[in-house]
Motif scaffolding. Structure first.
Motif, PDB file in Angstrom:
ATOM      1  N   LYS A 216       0.916  -1.597  -0.327  1.00 13.17           N
ATOM      2  CA  LYS A 216      -0.052   0.384   0.013  1.00 13.17           C
ATOM      3  C   LYS A 216       1.129   1.195  -0.121  1.00 13.17           C
ATOM      4  N   GLY A 217       0.905   2.097  -0.869  1.00 17.67           N
ATOM      5  CA  GLY A 217       1.434   3.354  -0.689  1.00 17.67           C
ATOM      6  C   GLY A 217       2.893   3.362  -1.349  1.00 17.67           C
ATOM      7  N   THR A 218       3.070   2.266  -2.177  1.00 21.69           N
ATOM      8  CA  THR A 218       4.335   2.518  -3.211  1.00 21.69           C
ATOM      9  C   THR A 218       4.045   2.393  -4.487  1.00 21.69           C
ATOM     10  N   GLY A 219       3.007   2.511  -4.781  1.00 24.11           N
ATOM     11  CA  GLY A 219       2.585   2.604  -6.789  1.00 24.11           C
ATOM     12  C   GLY A 219       2.746   0.637  -7.412  1.00 24.11           C
ATOM     13  N   ILE A 220       2.871  -0.290  -6.474  1.00 25.34           N
ATOM     14  CA  ILE A 220       3.116  -1.502  -6.808  1.00 25.34           C
ATOM     15  C   ILE A 220       1.515  -2.161  -6.422  1.00 25.34           C
ATOM     16  N   VAL A 221       1.122  -2.272  -7.509  1.00 25.64           N
ATOM     17  CA  VAL A 221      -0.212  -3.094  -7.562  1.00 25.64           C
ATOM     18  C   VAL A 221      -0.053  -4.363  -7.668  1.00 25.64           C
ATOM     19  N   LEU A 222      -0.835  -4.422  -5.709  1.00 27.80           N
ATOM     20  CA  LEU A 222      -1.045  -5.560  -6.198  1.00 27.80           C
ATOM     21  C   LEU A 222      -1.866  -6.826  -6.362  1.00 27.80           C
ATOM     22  N   ARG A 223      -2.075  -7.592  -6.651  1.00 28.28           N
ATOM     23  CA  ARG A 223      -3.525  -8.775  -6.862  1.00 28.28           C
ATOM     24  C   ARG A 223      -3.868  -9.442  -6.878  1.00 28.28           C
ATOM     25  N   PHE A 224      -4.588 -10.414  -6.361  1.00 24.14           N
ATOM     26  CA  PHE A 224      -4.871 -11.568  -5.734  1.00 24.14           C
ATOM     27  C   PHE A 224      -5.602 -12.167  -6.604  1.00 24.14           C
ATOM     28  N   ILE A 225      -5.268 -13.743  -6.853  1.00 19.16           N
ATOM     29  CA  ILE A 225      -5.619 -14.658  -7.745  1.00 19.16           C
ATOM     30  C   ILE A 225      -5.784 -15.803  -7.041  1.00 19.16           C
ATOM     31  N   GLU A 226      -7.145 -16.262  -7.707  1.00 18.78           N
ATOM     32  CA  GLU A 226      -8.371 -17.269  -7.397  1.00 18.78           C
ATOM     33  C   GLU A 226      -6.908 -18.526  -7.194  1.00 18.78           C
ATOM     34  N   TYR A 227      -6.831 -20.004  -6.428  1.00 16.12           N
ATOM     35  CA  TYR A 227      -6.258 -20.490  -7.117  1.00 16.12           C
ATOM     36  C   TYR A 227      -7.494 -21.619  -7.410  1.00 16.12           C
ATOM     37  N   MET A 228      -6.346 -21.642  -8.857  1.00 15.71           N
ATOM     38  CA  MET A 228      -7.337 -22.062 -10.415  1.00 15.71           C
ATOM     39  C   MET A 228      -7.313 -23.885 -11.062  1.00 15.71           C
ATOM     40  N   ASP A 229      -7.566 -23.994 -11.403  1.00 18.84           N
ATOM     41  CA  ASP A 229      -7.827 -25.704 -11.839  1.00 18.84           C
ATOM     42  C   ASP A 229      -7.863 -25.732 -13.082  1.00 18.84           C
ATOM     43  N   VAL A 230      -6.101 -24.955 -13.059  1.00 19.95           N
ATOM     44  CA  VAL A 230      -5.709 -25.366 -13.917  1.00 19.95           C
ATOM     45  C   VAL A 230      -4.145 -26.913 -14.586  1.00 19.95           C
ATOM     46  N   GLY A 231      -4.822 -28.262 -15.636  1.00 18.38           N
ATOM     47  CA  GLY A 231      -3.696 -29.010 -15.781  1.00 18.38           C
ATOM     48  C   GLY A 231      -4.465 -29.714 -14.793  1.00 18.38           C
ATOM     49  N   ALA A 232      -3.723 -30.722 -14.724  1.00 15.33           N
ATOM     50  CA  ALA A 232      -4.031 -32.471 -14.298  1.00 15.33           C
ATOM     51  C   ALA A 232      -3.287 -32.306 -13.184  1.00 15.33           C
ATOM     52  N   THR A 233      -1.862 -32.089 -12.028  1.00 15.67           N
ATOM     53  CA  THR A 233      -1.158 -32.309 -11.877  1.00 15.67           C
ATOM     54  C   THR A 233      -0.914 -31.940 -10.229  1.00 15.67           C
ATOM     55  N   ASN A 234      -1.723 -30.535  -9.763  1.00 18.93           N
ATOM     56  CA  ASN A 234      -2.132 -29.869  -8.892  1.00 18.93           C
ATOM     57  C   ASN A 234      -3.170 -30.154  -7.697  1.00 18.93           C
ATOM     58  N   GLY A 235      -3.589 -31.588  -7.802  1.00 24.12           N
ATOM     59  CA  GLY A 235      -5.226 -32.293  -7.180  1.00 24.12           C
ATOM     60  C   GLY A 235      -6.035 -30.787  -6.480  1.00 24.12           C
ATOM     61  N   TRP A 236      -6.065 -29.844  -7.067  1.00 24.52           N
ATOM     62  CA  TRP A 236      -6.581 -29.055  -7.188  1.00 24.52           C
ATOM     63  C   TRP A 236      -8.145 -28.879  -6.319  1.00 24.52           C
ATOM     64  N   ARG A 237      -8.647 -28.182  -5.672  1.00 28.04           N
ATOM     65  CA  ARG A 237      -9.754 -28.748  -4.491  1.00 28.04           C
ATOM     66  C   ARG A 237     -10.821 -27.548  -4.856  1.00 28.04           C
ATOM     67  N   MET A 238     -12.008 -27.713  -4.592  1.00 23.26           N
ATOM     68  CA  MET A 238     -12.435 -26.165  -4.795  1.00 23.26           C
ATOM     69  C   MET A 238     -12.132 -25.466  -2.949  1.00 23.26           C
ATOM     70  N   ALA A 275      -9.312   3.182  -0.115  1.00 21.82           N
ATOM     71  CA  ALA A 275     -10.223   4.641   0.027  1.00 21.82           C
ATOM     72  C   ALA A 275      -9.467   6.215   0.824  1.00 21.82           C
ATOM     73  N   ASP A 276      -8.131   6.608   0.852  1.00 21.90           N
ATOM     74  CA  ASP A 276      -7.557   6.880   1.511  1.00 21.90           C
ATOM     75  C   ASP A 276      -6.437   7.799   0.244  1.00 21.90           C
ATOM     76  N   GLY A 277      -6.825   6.504  -1.244  1.00 27.08           N
ATOM     77  CA  GLY A 277      -6.004   7.571  -2.107  1.00 27.08           C
ATOM     78  C   GLY A 277      -4.918   7.140  -2.534  1.00 27.08           C
ATOM     79  N   SER A 278      -4.428   5.679  -1.501  1.00 30.90           N
ATOM     80  CA  SER A 278      -2.775   5.747  -1.177  1.00 30.90           C
ATOM     81  C   SER A 278      -2.595   3.981  -2.116  1.00 30.90           C
ATOM     82  N   GLY A 279      -3.463   4.380  -3.363  1.00 36.74           N
ATOM     83  CA  GLY A 279      -3.330   2.846  -4.462  1.00 36.74           C
ATOM     84  C   GLY A 279      -4.478   2.017  -4.488  1.00 36.74           C
ATOM     85  N   GLU A 280      -3.862   0.446  -5.468  1.00 38.47           N
ATOM     86  CA  GLU A 280      -4.978   0.093  -5.812  1.00 38.47           C
ATOM     87  C   GLU A 280      -4.450  -1.435  -5.266  1.00 38.47           C
ATOM     88  N   ILE A 281      -6.108  -2.259  -5.742  1.00 37.34           N
ATOM     89  CA  ILE A 281      -5.183  -3.393  -5.759  1.00 37.34           C
ATOM     90  C   ILE A 281      -5.982  -4.202  -6.671  1.00 37.34           C
TER      91      ILE A 281
END
Ligand code: SAM
Length: 371
Positions: A216-238, A275-281
């Motif tokens: 926050k406040g660094t100008g770097i945008v942090l993005r949160f990614i949902e763990y996805m059911d890509v591929g077939a080797t990661n044993g993905w579970r909802m 809300a305080d204008g210090s960047g975004e996610i």
């Protein structure tokens, strides 16, 4: 005896043949797919190897020393990549993202970046060239990447706590080195920098707030990614998926957020501003909220297969055209014909279908196609 499971069908071998259409398709930069979606964004995987073994992507049990990585001769050369990229640009691509595996493991990557940086869009503008990396080699390479023409980087980082980070990359890599890499990228002018954090419930959700506070406040945008059911080797579970709505609520409770408009059509992340204008996610909700309608991304694998969706089971082999003396015009027409036939919308269909039904088989691995 080893209990390792060897897949019966190697998805890298099972591919669709790219054909040259009988009627040439003019390169106007205005190509649309079967659902009217333009071709704007090309992701190029430059290696299927990585020095991390994140369990959600390249679990050690599968990607061990016996794993059949692609031989060097199978990889597209830089000249082949640039020649293909140029045809994509003729048909409307404006942005190229280099990925992998870990793209910074590909030797002399700066040479490829220089070649791509010389391309121009159909309107005569330079391309937006970016790269997704685990950051492990960034401290060493940031300056040379910038000098070669790379504009920005996205760094994958799943937590700030050293023990959590070392456990997630599963090769005991220290978080401090990635943070130094991010700093080097910033100093080299490779911004605006984005950070991608895959959130896996039960593994790193307690890192969400420390990560938000840190960036926050660094100008770097942090993005949160949902763990996805890509591929077939990661044993993905909802039950290991943490929906983005929960991530936003968690942050909002401590650091109030307001929703922002998308900055461009087809953008993968939903934007939230402090809300305080210090960047975004950003939150990328590929599991709980489909975003196929505006998807303008094509994906080129390390060995030259064109994938029309991250969840596709087969790619269209362009390398055989490249290596069979096909002219630039025919190569461009072949790519255009494939894009015109594209009707993939896996994420939207997922909710109503059994896991593999919409793709007709075993899905391609993230480490092969690059995310
Ligand atoms: N090695 C590079 C890196 O770490 O960014 C580029 C390739 S990596 C496959 C690209 C992105 O895919 C990373 O941000 C990684 O965290 C993400 N990823 C891999 N498997 C995933 C999964 N199952 N769900 C969500 N994101 C995933």
């Amino acid at each position: 005896m080893s209990d390792r499971v060897i897949p019966l069908v190697d998805q890298r071998i099972a591919s669709l043949v790219a054909r040259i259409p009988s009627m040439p398709i003019a390169a106007t930069g205005l190509l649309g797919d079967a659902l009217g979606r333009p071709l704007r964004d090309l992701r190029i995987s430059v290696t299927d190897r990585c020095n991390f073994r994140c369990s959600y992507c390249m679990p050690k049990s599968i990607f061990d020393k016996d794993y059949p990585y692609l031989p060097h001769s199978a990889l597209l050369s830089f000249e082949e990549i640039t020649r293909l990229a140029s045809r994509f640009v003729d048909h409307g691509v404006q942005k190229i993202r280099l990925t992998g595996g870990e793209p910074l493991l590909r030797k002399n990557l700066e040479i490829l970046i220089e070649q791509l940086a010389a391309l121009r869009t159909t309107e005569g503008r330079p391309l937006d060239i970016t790269l997704t990396t685990n950051g492990s080699l960034l401290e060493r390479k940031a300056t040379a990447l910038k000098a070669a023409g790379l504009q920005r980087v996205t760094v994958s980082l799943d937590g700030l706590d050293d023990a959590v980070f070392r456990a997630m990359n599963d090769v005991d890599f220290p978080v401090a080195d990635v943070l130094n890499g991010i700093e080097a990228a910033r100093a080299a002018g490779l911004g605006p920098i984005k950070i991608n954090m895959v959130v896996k419930r039960g593994t790193n959700e307690h890192e969400i707030l420390p990560m938000a506070r840190h960036f926050k406040g660094t100008g770097i945008v942090l993005r949160f990614i949902e763990y996805m059911d890509v591929g077939a080797t990661n044993g993905w579970r909802m039950d290991e998926v943490m929906p983005s709505a929960e991530v936003v609520a968690k942050i909002h409770a401590e650091l109030p957020l307001v929703q922002l408009d998308p900055s461009s059509p087809g953008e993968t992340a939903e934007r939230w501003g402090y809300a305080d204008g210090s960047g975004e996610i950003g939150v990328i909700s590929s599991v709980t909220q489909a975003f196929c309608r505006d998807c303008n991304r094509a994906r080129l694998s390390t060995e030259g297969k064109l994938y029309l969706c991250l969840f596709a089971s087969q790619g269209h082999d362009l390398r055989h055209l490249l290596r069979n003396g096909t002219s630039d015009a025919d190569l461009g027409s072949a790519i255009a014909a494939i894009w015109q036939g594209r009707d993939d919308r896996y994420s939207e269909l997922r909710a109503s279908m059994p896991p593999d039904a919409s793709t007709g088989g075993r899905r391609v691995e993230m480490s092969y196609i690059g995310g």
